[in-house]
Enzyme design. Structure first.
Site, PDB file in Angstrom:
ATOM      1  N   GLY A   1       0.727  -1.253  -0.070  1.00 32.47           N
ATOM      2  CA  GLY A   1      -0.095   0.069  -0.063  1.00 32.47           C
ATOM      3  C   GLY A   1       0.719   1.387   0.099  1.00 32.47           C
ATOM      4  O   GLY A   1       0.456   2.348  -0.565  1.00 32.47           O
TER       5      GLY A   1
ATOM      6  N   GLU B   1       3.463   4.303   6.150  1.00 32.87           N
ATOM      7  CA  GLU B   1       2.351   3.458   5.921  1.00 32.87           C
ATOM      8  C   GLU B   1       1.408   4.236   5.240  1.00 32.87           C
ATOM      9  O   GLU B   1       1.427   5.367   5.004  1.00 32.87           O
ATOM     10  CB  GLU B   1       1.603   3.147   7.275  1.00 32.87           C
ATOM     11  N   ASP B   2       0.563   3.486   4.212  1.00 35.70           N
ATOM     12  CA  ASP B   2      -0.562   4.112   3.368  1.00 35.70           C
ATOM     13  C   ASP B   2      -1.509   4.743   4.245  1.00 35.70           C
ATOM     14  O   ASP B   2      -2.000   5.985   4.092  1.00 35.70           O
ATOM     15  CB  ASP B   2      -1.242   3.044   2.479  1.00 35.70           C
TER      16      ASP B   2
ATOM     17  N   GLU C   1      -5.900   3.065  10.178  1.00 34.26           N
ATOM     18  CA  GLU C   1      -7.295   2.686  10.670  1.00 34.26           C
ATOM     19  C   GLU C   1      -7.704   2.339  11.947  1.00 34.26           C
ATOM     20  O   GLU C   1      -7.692   3.027  12.848  1.00 34.26           O
ATOM     21  CB  GLU C   1      -8.211   1.780   9.569  1.00 34.26           C
TER      22      GLU C   1
ATOM     23  N   PHE D   1     -14.025   3.946   2.888  1.00 34.39           N
ATOM     24  CA  PHE D   1     -13.388   2.963   2.229  1.00 34.39           C
ATOM     25  C   PHE D   1     -12.717   3.710   1.017  1.00 34.39           C
ATOM     26  O   PHE D   1     -13.479   4.402   0.026  1.00 34.39           O
ATOM     27  CB  PHE D   1     -13.891   1.754   1.843  1.00 34.39           C
ATOM     28  N   VAL D   2     -11.318   3.853   0.913  1.00 32.65           N
ATOM     29  CA  VAL D   2     -10.788   4.480  -0.310  1.00 32.65           C
ATOM     30  C   VAL D   2      -9.644   3.699  -1.114  1.00 32.65           C
ATOM     31  O   VAL D   2      -9.130   2.452  -0.586  1.00 32.65           O
ATOM     32  CB  VAL D   2     -10.078   5.958   0.100  1.00 32.65           C
TER      33      VAL D   2
ATOM     34  N   ARG E   1      -4.454   0.020  -6.910  1.00 31.68           N
ATOM     35  CA  ARG E   1      -3.128   0.663  -6.420  1.00 31.68           C
ATOM     36  C   ARG E   1      -2.318   1.574  -7.470  1.00 31.68           C
ATOM     37  O   ARG E   1      -1.718   2.402  -7.027  1.00 31.68           O
ATOM     38  CB  ARG E   1      -2.206  -0.583  -6.167  1.00 31.68           C
TER      39      ARG E   1
HETATM   40  P1  IMP Z   1      -5.493  -1.125  10.577  1.00 30.86           P
HETATM   41  O1  IMP Z   1      -4.626  -2.385  10.956  1.00 30.86           O
HETATM   42  O2  IMP Z   1      -6.956  -1.334  10.782  1.00 30.86           O
HETATM   43  O3  IMP Z   1      -5.055   0.173  10.772  1.00 30.86           O
HETATM   44  O4  IMP Z   1      -5.385  -1.116   9.085  1.00 30.86           O
HETATM   45  C1  IMP Z   1      -4.532  -0.478   8.144  1.00 30.86           C
HETATM   46  C2  IMP Z   1      -4.567  -1.333   6.920  1.00 30.86           C
HETATM   47  O5  IMP Z   1      -5.739  -1.652   6.533  1.00 30.86           O
HETATM   48  C3  IMP Z   1      -3.955  -0.556   6.004  1.00 30.86           C
HETATM   49  O6  IMP Z   1      -2.500  -0.768   6.169  1.00 30.86           O
HETATM   50  C4  IMP Z   1      -4.424  -0.755   4.707  1.00 30.86           C
HETATM   51  O7  IMP Z   1      -3.615  -1.624   4.071  1.00 30.86           O
HETATM   52  C5  IMP Z   1      -5.698  -1.287   5.134  1.00 30.86           C
HETATM   53  N1  IMP Z   1      -6.806  -0.266   4.702  1.00 30.86           N
HETATM   54  C6  IMP Z   1      -7.496   0.510   5.748  1.00 30.86           C
HETATM   55  N2  IMP Z   1      -8.311   1.342   5.280  1.00 30.86           N
HETATM   56  C7  IMP Z   1      -8.361   1.324   4.044  1.00 30.86           C
HETATM   57  C8  IMP Z   1      -8.980   1.825   2.787  1.00 30.86           C
HETATM   58  O8  IMP Z   1      -9.941   2.566   3.233  1.00 30.86           O
HETATM   59  N3  IMP Z   1      -8.844   1.445   1.575  1.00 30.86           N
HETATM   60  C9  IMP Z   1      -7.748   0.299   1.456  1.00 30.86           C
HETATM   61  N4  IMP Z   1      -7.058  -0.055   2.556  1.00 30.86           N
HETATM   62  C10 IMP Z   1      -7.325  -0.036   3.663  1.00 30.86           C
HETATM   63 MG    MG Z   2      -1.196  -0.953   4.457  1.00 28.25          MG
END
Ligand code: IMP
Ligand code: MG
Length: 181
Positions: A50, A104-105, A108, A158-159, A171
Site C-alpha cells: 500500500g 504506511e498508506d 485505521e 473506504f478509499v 493501486r
Molecule cells: P488497521 O490495522 O486497521 O489500522 O489497517 C490498516 C491497513 O488496512 C492499511 O495498511 C491498509 O492496507 C488497509 N486499509 C485500511 N483502510 C483502508 C481503505 O480505506 N482502503 C484500502 N485499504 C485500507
Molecule cells: Mg497497508
C-alpha cells in the site's frame, strides 16, 4: 475525473494527486525538521504494498541520511480489516539500536501499526515513528497509538488509489477515490 469501477464496486474521485503532493510536502517538512542534523542513519520502512507510492514521493523530499527497507504486511480482505495482522515478507536490515520511520498508506484501527511497532522494538529498534499518508482518526481502536506524522486525515469511508487497493485493484491510480454509496 470520473467514477471508476473495481470488481463489483463504484468509486468517485476524492483527493487529487496534486492535493496529495501538497500534503506530502508539509509532512516531509515536519520530518526533516525533526531529523535535521541527526548523527544516526534512520531506517525508513516501507510497508508494502500500500505505501509504495507514498514512500517514493516522501523519500524524494527527505534530506537527511537514511536507509530504505521494506516489509509486507496485511490485515485486510475486501473492504474490511480482519483484525489479524500477517507479516508476509521479512526485513533484511539489522534494527539493533536504530530509529525506524514506518511509512504506511493508511491507519485505521491501528492494529497493523501496533503489531509492527512491537515487532520492530522486539528486534532491537531504539525508537519507532509512524508516518502515514492517510489517517481515519474516528476508526482508531488502539487509543494509545502515537501516529507521529499524518499527511491527511479522512473520514471513515473506504478509499482506493495511490497505492491503496480494493482486493488488489486500484493501486495504480494516481488520485484517491472513495466508495460511492
Ligand atoms: P488497521 O490495522 O486497521 O489500522 O489497517 C490498516 C491497513 O488496512 C492499511 O495498511 C491498509 O492496507 C488497509 N486499509 C485500511 N483502510 C483502508 C481503505 O480505506 N482502503 C484500502 N485499504 C485500507
Ligand atoms: Mg497497508
Amino acid at each position: 475525473m470520473e467514477k471508476i469501477t473495481l470488481h463489483d464496486k463504484v468509486f468517485r474521485p476524492y483527493i487529487t494527486n496534486q492535493e496529495l503532493s501538497a500534503d506530502i510536502d508539509a509532512v516531509a517538512a515536519r520530518i526533516n525538521a525533526d531529523f535535521e542534523g541527526c548523527d544516526d542513519v534512520p531506517l525508513v520502512l516501507c510497508v508494502l504494498n500500500g505505501s509504495i507510492m507514498f514512500t517514493a514521493d516522501l523519500l524524494k523530499r527527505l534530506n537527511f541520511p537514511l536507509e530504505l527497507n521494506s516489509i509486507k504486511m496485511s490485515s485486510y480482505v475486501g473492504t474490511e480489516s480482519t483484525g489479524e495482522v500477517k507479516v508476509t515478507m521479512g526485513l533484511t536490515a539489522s534494527l539493533v539500536g536504530r530509529r525506524v520511520i514506518i511509512v504506511e498508506d493508511i491507519v485505521e484501527s491501528g492494529y497493523t501499526m501496533e503489531a509492527l511497532k512491537k515487532m520492530l522494538e522486539g528486534k532491537g529498534a531504539s525508537k519507532t515513528y509512524i508516518a502515514t499518508m492517510l489517517f481515519k482518526p474516528e476508526m482508531l481502536k488502539v487509543k494509545d497509538l502515537k501516529v507521529d506524522y499524518v499527511a491527511r486525515n479522512i473520514a471513515n469511508d473506504f478509499v482506493v488509489g495511490y497505492g491503496l487497493d480494493y482486493n488488489e485493484l486500484g493501486r495504480n491510480l494516481k488520485d484517491i477515490y472513495i466508495l460511492d454509496k
